[in-house]
Design an enzyme around this catalytic site. Sequence first.
Site, PDB file in Angstrom:
ATOM      1  N   GLU B  49       5.574   3.946   9.596  1.00 16.03           N
ATOM      2  CA  GLU B  49       5.668   3.184   7.585  1.00 16.03           C
ATOM      3  C   GLU B  49       6.333   3.481   7.235  1.00 16.03           C
ATOM      4  OE1 GLU B  49       1.780   0.068   8.102  1.00 16.03           O
ATOM      5  OE2 GLU B  49       1.610   1.892   6.447  1.00 16.03           O
ATOM      6  N   ASP B  60      -2.270   2.027  -5.453  1.00 17.06           N
ATOM      7  CA  ASP B  60      -2.050   3.450  -4.594  1.00 17.06           C
ATOM      8  C   ASP B  60      -3.189   4.331  -5.257  1.00 17.06           C
ATOM      9  OD1 ASP B  60      -0.807   2.621  -2.586  1.00 17.06           O
ATOM     10  OD2 ASP B  60       1.205   2.808  -3.883  1.00 17.06           O
TER      11      ASP B  60
END
Lengths: 408, 266
Positions: B49, B60
């Site tokens: 990824e 995040d």
Amino acid sequence: MKIKKGISLIDQHDKNFLYGGKFGGNFIPETLKKPIDDLTKLFAKLRKDKKFLKERDYYFKNYVGAPTPFIKLENLTRHLGGAQIYAKVVSEANGGAHKIYNATVHCLIAKKAGKKYIVGDTGAGYAGKMLSMAAKKFGLKCKIFMGAKDIKRQRPNVEAMRKNGATIVPVTSGSQTLVDAVSECMRYWVSNCEHVHNCIGSTVGPNIFIKICAWSTAQISRELILQIKEEFGRIPKKMKLLNCVGGGSSAMGFWNEFMDTDAELVGIEAGGPKNSKLHAAPLTNGSKIGILHGAAQYVVQDKEGQIGSTESISAGLDYPGISPLHCFLKDAKRARYTSASDEEALKAYRLVSKLENISPSLEPSHAFSEAIRLAPKLKSSDVIIVNSCGDSLKDKDIIKKRLGSYVR
Amino acid sequence: MKSKITLAFEKCKEEKRPALITYIVAGDNNEKNSLKILNAISKHADICELGIGHNCPVADGYQIQNSSYRALRNGITLKATFNIAKKFKKNSPNKPLILMGYYNLIYQMGEDSFLKNCKTSGVDGLIVVDLPFPENKKFAKKCKRKSINFIQLLSPTTSKLRMKKIITQSHDMSYYISMVSTTGGKLKVSPKKILQNYDKIKKLNRKKNLVIGFGITNKTISSLKRADGLVVGSQLCKAITDSIRKKQNPVKKLNKLVYSLKRKIA
Ligand SMILES: Cc1ncc(COP(=O)(O)O)c(C=O)c1O
């Protein structure tokens, strides 16, 4: 794009929660789907619940202090020689700003949801101060996220939050202002949504937060429309409602009841320092639509979609985005938007504070600046009403530094 | 034709192990190094990824935010991200590459134009953090038409009914978020509990590949190894941060770390 008459603006979205087919929505991580869904259902129920409405009205009256004064600024009117200038002195509400409405309602909702913890973001510190106040009153543990830069420049409000027993989390990422505080608060909520209620401090974020906030501040115009009718016997034909817009909660509240009237709605964004390229005025400066904090809106950004830096002397307006409701009002041409620079806001603060018994903080001073610009060009049959939604006391340090002295 | 993502899972199943999926942010710590890191770790990883840096990443945690901000400071752009992808895929055409990011960058480029860029650079799949089901239905369909995997996310807060709908609509891989957290949080749920939830989703359709991510490090990875795949992100981002601080070579350090992760589940 059209606004429907007779339907509350917050409810004029489609099934994807988009206003005008393109503003708002819920651009959120999967984890928040359920908490947001739960909150959406709870709020839909509560706003129809007579007992809850009674409770809200009780606290607005006895805790917030409704109605806030509506006064004519005789000296300013005479000084400018044109339109009659009035102020809705929302800064007289408990705590000193309109943020108390949203904070109170969120605490009431958190109690109904059985939550013991409440978190919120703040820029100017008012949203944080009010949330910490209301949380204390309703027995909730409170955490406030605030940019490190704002903690420095809005000291009086930070002190108030501490006194109310809130934990203040300084946010040091990015520009260390409101945009980062909202992001960090959302992250905290993503990680703790099972036990924690989130109170976004303005009409921004995922749809439900926009709704709750605008529904809460609407109290301002519910009072004002009665006060206007009492003063003038009816709603004046030529009337402008001037309000500063950061996230847009104050303006939404000030305008809500006038949506279906002929009142002219003018929003004033933060233009930033006079000769700077940086600003916090996405509507005035034609920023493109983008996604920020879970909602599609006009937002200061670069070509690829990185959120842009902003600058404003007013921490409360220093935000790259703007409520999807205001985007909708702009595109539907129901409201118009302009900006005032730091310098213009300072000048307006000084003039109003010198001539009148009120002393607006730097946020509403942006709106006063537009009033000062417009009034001399208008006739005495024109009415300008400014929402004076904050008090200059919190900006004492900044004003002293910029103008050499502070008057109130 | 089977997708490269499907083929990767099939190979892992034959080898009776979960797929190892790595996440780093494109351009971390700069464009050149990030390609080198990707090339190095892809020797041990089954699927890679690549995060698209964003300066307002609301889902995040600290480590990945750090990587994003660092990459952006060092000049990464979306265009350069596609460049990294293209060069990587030229080097390793059979290694599945998934781009992961926030919707605003796709929105600004335009969905169609974004997908065209994905296609020309050889991207195999997409994860869009803030475009949940069902809002993502239209875009997911577009992806499918271009034979790009749109990877749906599920979390501990996802209701049973939602799970069913999401899995029915899913492509070759779905992603279960191990706990109520942003990326990089400490694993605050027991592996047993995570696997219980994982099983609940798997039961809906055994044939659909389901990977677990969030909070997985070399300390916890082996306890979850009966999943179809495991994603490690924040630990890799932290390793880049550490290597810079200690003036070590991030490429070597990441290579070693991903090798050790692989050993723990192989
Ligand atoms: C006094 C005052 N006015 C205005 C604002 C701007 O927010 P909004 O546009 O949501 O009213 C703030 C925000 O902190 C504020 O403190």
